[in-house]
Design a protein around this motif. Structure first.
Motif, PDB file in Angstrom:
ATOM      1  N   PHE A  89       0.832  -1.201   0.000  1.00 24.54           N
ATOM      2  CA  PHE A  89       0.000   0.000   0.000  1.00 24.54           C
ATOM      3  C   PHE A  89       0.870   1.256   0.000  1.00 24.54           C
ATOM      4  O   PHE A  89       0.682   2.172  -0.811  1.00 24.54           O
ATOM      5  N   ALA A  90       1.840   1.304   0.915  1.00 23.18           N
ATOM      6  CA  ALA A  90       2.723   2.477   1.008  1.00 23.18           C
ATOM      7  C   ALA A  90       3.484   2.691  -0.297  1.00 23.18           C
ATOM      8  O   ALA A  90       3.620   3.824  -0.780  1.00 23.18           O
ATOM      9  N   ALA A  91       3.973   1.605  -0.889  1.00 26.58           N
ATOM     10  CA  ALA A  91       4.712   1.716  -2.144  1.00 26.58           C
ATOM     11  C   ALA A  91       3.821   2.275  -3.251  1.00 26.58           C
ATOM     12  O   ALA A  91       4.251   3.129  -4.040  1.00 26.58           O
ATOM     13  N   GLY A  92       2.577   1.813  -3.304  1.00 19.99           N
ATOM     14  CA  GLY A  92       1.667   2.307  -4.326  1.00 19.99           C
ATOM     15  C   GLY A  92       1.348   3.777  -4.154  1.00 19.99           C
ATOM     16  O   GLY A  92       1.302   4.537  -5.135  1.00 19.99           O
ATOM     17  N   PHE A  93       1.118   4.182  -2.919  1.00 16.52           N
ATOM     18  CA  PHE A  93       0.832   5.587  -2.634  1.00 16.52           C
ATOM     19  C   PHE A  93       2.010   6.467  -3.050  1.00 16.52           C
ATOM     20  O   PHE A  93       1.852   7.494  -3.727  1.00 16.52           O
ATOM     21  N   GLY A 122       3.061  18.501  -2.662  1.00 11.99           N
ATOM     22  CA  GLY A 122       2.534  19.854  -2.748  1.00 11.99           C
ATOM     23  C   GLY A 122       1.035  19.879  -2.958  1.00 11.99           C
ATOM     24  O   GLY A 122       0.378  18.833  -3.045  1.00 11.99           O
ATOM     25  N   PRO A 123       0.455  21.072  -3.074  1.00 14.69           N
ATOM     26  CA  PRO A 123      -0.998  21.204  -3.235  1.00 14.69           C
ATOM     27  C   PRO A 123      -1.519  20.606  -4.530  1.00 14.69           C
ATOM     28  O   PRO A 123      -2.719  20.310  -4.643  1.00 14.69           O
ATOM     29  N   ASP A 124      -0.640  20.397  -5.520  1.00 12.69           N
ATOM     30  CA  ASP A 124      -1.071  19.821  -6.792  1.00 12.69           C
ATOM     31  C   ASP A 124      -0.943  18.302  -6.823  1.00 12.69           C
ATOM     32  O   ASP A 124      -1.278  17.671  -7.837  1.00 12.69           O
ATOM     33  N   ALA A 125      -0.460  17.695  -5.752  1.00 13.82           N
ATOM     34  CA  ALA A 125      -0.310  16.235  -5.707  1.00 13.82           C
ATOM     35  C   ALA A 125      -1.679  15.567  -5.794  1.00 13.82           C
ATOM     36  O   ALA A 125      -2.650  16.035  -5.205  1.00 13.82           O
ATOM     37  N   ASP A 126      -1.738  14.457  -6.523  1.00 16.65           N
ATOM     38  CA  ASP A 126      -3.006  13.750  -6.739  1.00 16.65           C
ATOM     39  C   ASP A 126      -3.197  12.701  -5.638  1.00 16.65           C
ATOM     40  O   ASP A 126      -3.011  11.505  -5.851  1.00 16.65           O
ATOM     41  N   TYR A 127      -3.582  13.157  -4.458  1.00 19.29           N
ATOM     42  CA  TYR A 127      -3.732  12.248  -3.317  1.00 19.29           C
ATOM     43  C   TYR A 127      -4.875  11.254  -3.525  1.00 19.29           C
ATOM     44  O   TYR A 127      -4.803  10.111  -3.065  1.00 19.29           O
ATOM     45  N   GLU A 128      -5.923  11.693  -4.183  1.00 23.74           N
ATOM     46  CA  GLU A 128      -7.054  10.793  -4.416  1.00 23.74           C
ATOM     47  C   GLU A 128      -6.640   9.628  -5.308  1.00 23.74           C
ATOM     48  O   GLU A 128      -6.972   8.470  -5.041  1.00 23.74           O
ATOM     49  N   ALA A 160      -3.554   8.591  -5.681  1.00 26.53           N
ATOM     50  CA  ALA A 160      -2.572   7.823  -4.911  1.00 26.53           C
ATOM     51  C   ALA A 160      -3.266   6.846  -3.974  1.00 26.53           C
ATOM     52  O   ALA A 160      -2.819   5.705  -3.801  1.00 26.53           O
ATOM     53  N   LEU A 161      -4.379   7.273  -3.365  1.00 30.09           N
ATOM     54  CA  LEU A 161      -5.106   6.412  -2.429  1.00 30.09           C
ATOM     55  C   LEU A 161      -5.723   5.222  -3.145  1.00 30.09           C
ATOM     56  O   LEU A 161      -5.657   4.081  -2.662  1.00 30.09           O
ATOM     57  N   GLU A 162      -6.314   5.447  -4.308  1.00 27.92           N
ATOM     58  CA  GLU A 162      -6.897   4.355  -5.087  1.00 27.92           C
ATOM     59  C   GLU A 162      -5.818   3.370  -5.518  1.00 27.92           C
ATOM     60  O   GLU A 162      -5.979   2.141  -5.404  1.00 27.92           O
ATOM     61  N   PHE A 163      -4.715   3.896  -6.019  1.00 22.62           N
ATOM     62  CA  PHE A 163      -3.621   3.047  -6.486  1.00 22.62           C
ATOM     63  C   PHE A 163      -3.037   2.244  -5.330  1.00 22.62           C
ATOM     64  O   PHE A 163      -2.734   1.053  -5.464  1.00 22.62           O
ATOM     65  N   ALA A 164      -2.895   2.891  -4.175  1.00 27.09           N
ATOM     66  CA  ALA A 164      -2.359   2.212  -2.994  1.00 27.09           C
ATOM     67  C   ALA A 164      -3.262   1.068  -2.548  1.00 27.09           C
ATOM     68  O   ALA A 164      -2.781  -0.027  -2.220  1.00 27.09           O
ATOM     69  N   ASN A 165      -4.560   1.302  -2.533  1.00 24.43           N
ATOM     70  CA  ASN A 165      -5.491   0.231  -2.150  1.00 24.43           C
ATOM     71  C   ASN A 165      -5.431  -0.931  -3.126  1.00 24.43           C
ATOM     72  O   ASN A 165      -5.548  -2.091  -2.728  1.00 24.43           O
ATOM     73  N   ALA A 166      -5.231  -0.643  -4.407  1.00 22.96           N
ATOM     74  CA  ALA A 166      -5.101  -1.710  -5.391  1.00 22.96           C
ATOM     75  C   ALA A 166      -3.838  -2.527  -5.132  1.00 22.96           C
ATOM     76  O   ALA A 166      -3.857  -3.767  -5.195  1.00 22.96           O
ATOM     77  N   CYS A 167      -2.729  -1.849  -4.810  1.00 19.19           N
ATOM     78  CA  CYS A 167      -1.485  -2.556  -4.492  1.00 19.19           C
ATOM     79  C   CYS A 167      -1.647  -3.425  -3.253  1.00 19.19           C
ATOM     80  O   CYS A 167      -1.175  -4.571  -3.208  1.00 19.19           O
ATOM     81  N   GLY A 168      -2.318  -2.898  -2.228  1.00 16.62           N
ATOM     82  CA  GLY A 168      -2.558  -3.678  -1.020  1.00 16.62           C
ATOM     83  C   GLY A 168      -3.414  -4.897  -1.289  1.00 16.62           C
ATOM     84  O   GLY A 168      -3.167  -5.985  -0.754  1.00 16.62           O
TER      85      GLY A 168
END
Length: 302
Positions: free
Chosen positions: A244-248, A260-266, A268-276
């Motif tokens: 999960f951490a690696a995917g995020f 930064g403020p332009d980072a795509d956290y949403e 990153a969260l979806e991708f991280a959950n897929a990796c987990g």
């Protein structure tokens, strides 16, 4: 120079699959055994290498046979091991992972050679040349020194302190961390009671709270995002948090401004959950899905 440096534990894992986790004075049947490298820092490095990042590792192993095997596995996975310390006359840390049929895990381990890296062993130039530093459980003073060096060089820092958070003073490392990963139990240790607002030492930081099979949430200075996770059939949850951490981090580090403020956290969260989820669907603590594997899973082709 490497893109991402990970720092912390490097283990040798013995995974025992059993019919049920044993109770006190009970007994369980061992259905299979598997031996391979493990440890959160090593797992994240391998996972990021599988997604085509140049990764390096700061950690320690013994000069025994398992240390040799652990180093060889890491090198074969493309991880730079020039800063993996070999401790003379020491055993490589070994973890016994007992996994039941539902993928739940019980962990036994010795201290071994882990945490032999002291602040004086940190090579500043190695950290300063990276784009990102990812810390996992280790000596608090070493974590603090690594984080300080990175921050002063303008290198972003993430920290996944792990199970021993309640027993160790990681305040200095947390003060330099841009992203902090916690599971629900760890969050209750360090965050306010309602888990909604970061404790004072985490204000202004990105805090990722992992809910296991129920997904995860990320709190940023500019807003919060949640993802429910994926309905995956768990085989072995060992290492799912590392995947999960690696995917995020993979999504953030590929961006122009990782935190930064332009980072795509949403995203990153979806991708991280897929990796987990992909990690939980496989045996062992160390999985390295490619970027294409994860995208195929998200596209429903898995």
């Amino acid at each position: 120079m490497v893109e991402v440096v990970t720092a912390g534990h490097v283990n040798w894992d013995v995974t025992l699959r059993v019919d049920a986790l044993p109770v006190p004075d009970g007994e369980a049947r061992i259905d299979s055994q598997r031996r391979s490298g493990g440890g959160s820092a090593a797992n994240v490095a391998v996972a990021l290498s599988g997604m085509e990042f140049e990764t390096g590792l700061v950690g320690s192993v013994g000069d025994d046979d398992t240390g040799l095997l652990a180093r060889r596995e890491l090198r074969d996975a493309g991880v730079d091991c020039t800063h993996l310390l070999e401790v003379e006359d020491a055993e490589t840390t070994t973890k016994y992972l007992i996994v039941d049929e539902g993928g739940e895990v019980m962990v036994l381990g010795n201290e071994g050679a882990n945490e032999a890296v002291a602040p004086a062993d940190v090579t500043p130039e190695y950290v300063e040349g990276a784009r990102h530093l990812h810390l996992t459980s280790q000596r608090p003073d070493t974590a603090a020194e690594l984080a300080r060096v990175a921050t002063e060089a303008g290198v972003t820092v993430s920290f996944d302190p792990g199970r021993r958070l309640a027993d160790r003073d990681f305040a200095a490392a947390l003060a330099h961390s841009d992203v902090v990963f916690l599971n629900d139990r760890e969050a209750r240790t360090i965050l306010d009671d309602d888990l909604e607002a970061p404790a004072s030492e985490l204000h202004g930081r990105v805090v990722v709270i992992k809910h296991g099979e129920d997904g995860a949430r990320v709190d940023t200075p500019d807003g919060s995002y949640s993802h429910p996770g994926f309905d995956a059939e768990a085989v072995d949850t060992t290492g799912a948090g590392d995947a999960f951490a690696a995917g995020f981090l993979a999504v953030l580090v590929r961006g122009d401004n990782p935190v930064g403020p332009d980072a795509d956290y949403e995203r990153a969260l979806e991708f991280a959950n897929a990796c987990g989820a992909l990690a939980a669907m496989e045996d062992g603590a160390r999985t390295a899905p490619t970027w294409e594997d994860v995208q195929a899973f998200l596209d429903g082709q898995f």
